[in-house]
Enzyme design. Structure first.
Site, PDB file in Angstrom:
ATOM      1  N   CYS A 159       6.210 -86.557  61.905  1.00 51.38           N
ATOM      2  CA  CYS A 159       5.639 -86.321  60.570  1.00 51.38           C
ATOM      3  C   CYS A 159       5.679 -87.594  59.725  1.00 51.38           C
ATOM      4  CB  CYS A 159       6.379 -85.184  59.865  1.00 51.38           C
ATOM      5  SG  CYS A 159       8.148 -85.447  59.654  1.00 51.38           S
ATOM      6  N   GLU A 199       0.422 -86.463  60.518  1.00 50.66           N
ATOM      7  CA  GLU A 199       1.246 -85.883  61.581  1.00 50.66           C
ATOM      8  C   GLU A 199       0.670 -86.371  62.902  1.00 50.66           C
ATOM      9  OE1 GLU A 199       4.282 -82.549  62.187  1.00 50.66           O
ATOM     10  OE2 GLU A 199       3.356 -83.216  60.328  1.00 50.66           O
TER      11      GLU A 199
END
Length: 373
Positions: free
Chosen positions: A325, A359
């Site tokens: 992330c 992401e």
């Protein structure tokens, strides 16, 4: 933080900018072509939290933005709707506000509201207060629960009142399969369910030829990847340190009839020590690690990424599936992992449109001995 401005007409442009940025940032690792998974351009977030702002007899949902002219000052942004959030949340926002305006009991010292919804329309609403909750609150909250068709939880300092249940059931469609997940209030779940489906599909695809080996998964949470990947492996051991998440992961394994996976409440470091024979005990013995052949590791770390020691521990696996992330910490980790592994799949998942957030998913496979740096 800035409140995202949802503009579907510029969705493709912002996604192209992310694609270019990620491609340039990781070019030196010579990855294959970037696989890009777009989000719905609006109503993509299944969970949100808002402050409840009181002004005289009025109250409204609010977020805060830093004042550009005075970084120490935060500006209150009133929200009557929130296109980032699911359609279910947007339908609930005005209905809940009207109910709160009509009830002194429910609105008194209420300062935060949290919504958790699913693709199928289930909803859980948490009301958080600066006061203790009593029988009068519970009576009105139960009536509201029925009116809105939701589950309600009341929270205050050292108090948590669950009126019905503390979770929702999400149903994700992946490669023609349906996976069901218990998602518990106040615990981590993937916020963008559509992107979560894409992530699970990608992870299944990159591990498809793995039935002869076993998978170890670190930071497994509620078993999001564990459930979806189990059929690709002979056996799966998933690790997690949160008691709530471990309990939920076990519920999800049972709900999806997954019989070849276990969840161990231990850290990644503890598991690596156990695998090396440096840690023993009842929990370690129950895993029967000597009967496993771990060929693949899956890591989904927090934004801080992996430390150098954790990266070293990953190098023993033939394949590493890294869900990140934070591209910056992923880049730093790949710097270390690329000494022994090469990037063979590379993906961008647009989890949070209209923000700088990216992401990424990476499949790393061990280099042939002569090719190692």
């Amino acid at each position: 933080m800035a409140v995202p401005v949802v503009e579907p007409e510029r969705y493709e442009a912002q996604l192209d900018a992310k694609r270019e940025r990620v491609t340039a940032q990781f070019a030196r690792f010579s990855p294959p072509a970037l696989e890009v998974f777009p989000s719905p351009p609006s109503h993509y977030r299944q969970r949100c939290e808002f402050r409840l702002w009181h002004e005289g007899d009025d109250l409204f949902y609010a977020m805060f933005e830093v004042d550009p002219s005075d970084p120490k000052r935060k500006e209150v942004i009133r929200l009557d709707d929130y296109p980032v959030a699911s359609e279910r949340i947007n339908a609930l926002m005005p209905a809940l506000r009207e109910a709160l305006l009509a009830s002194d009991v429910l609105r008194r010292k209420l300062f935060q509201v949290e919504f958790l919804t699913t693709l199928s329309g289930e909803a859980l609403v948490t009301l958080i207060y600066h006061r203790q909750l009593d029988a009068a609150w519970e009576q009105e909250a139960r009536a509201l629960q029925t009116t809105l068709g939701v589950s309600i939880i009341g929270r205050a300092r050292k108090q948590r009142l669950v009126l019905d249940r503390d979770h929702v059931w999400e149903r994700l469609q992946v490669e023609g399969r349906e996976f069901v997940y218990q998602q518990v209030e106040n615990s981590f779940t993937q916020p963008n369910a559509a992107i979560c489906q894409s992530m699970l599909g990608w992870a299944r695809d990159v591990t498809r030829e793995s039935r002869e080996g076993d998978l170890v998964e670190f930071y497994c949470g509620n078993g999001n990847f564990t459930v979806a990947l189990a059929e690709n492996f002979r056996r799966v051991v998933a690790t997690e340190i949160s008691r709530t998440s471990v309990a939920s992961a076990n519920v999800n394994l049972e709900a999806n009839a997954v019989a070849n996976a276990v969840v161990a409440r231990m850290s990644a470091e503890e598991f690596s020590a156990a695998l090396a024979g440096e840690k023993t005990g009842r929990r370690v013995a129950a895993l029967a690690l000597d009967e496993h052949t771990f060929t693949t590791a899956l890591v989904d770390p927090p934004r801080a990424g992996l430390d150098a020691h954790s990266c070293e521990q990953l190098k023993v696996y033939e394949r590493i599936v890294y869900i990140s992330c934070n591209p910056d910490t992923l880049e730093a980790n790949l710097e270390q992992l690329s000494a022994t592994h090469v990037v063979t799949r590379f993906a961008l998942f647009d989890q949070f449109p209209y923000t700088d957030h990216c992401e990424c998913g990476v499949l790393l496979e061990r280099r042939a001995p002569a090719a190692r740096a």
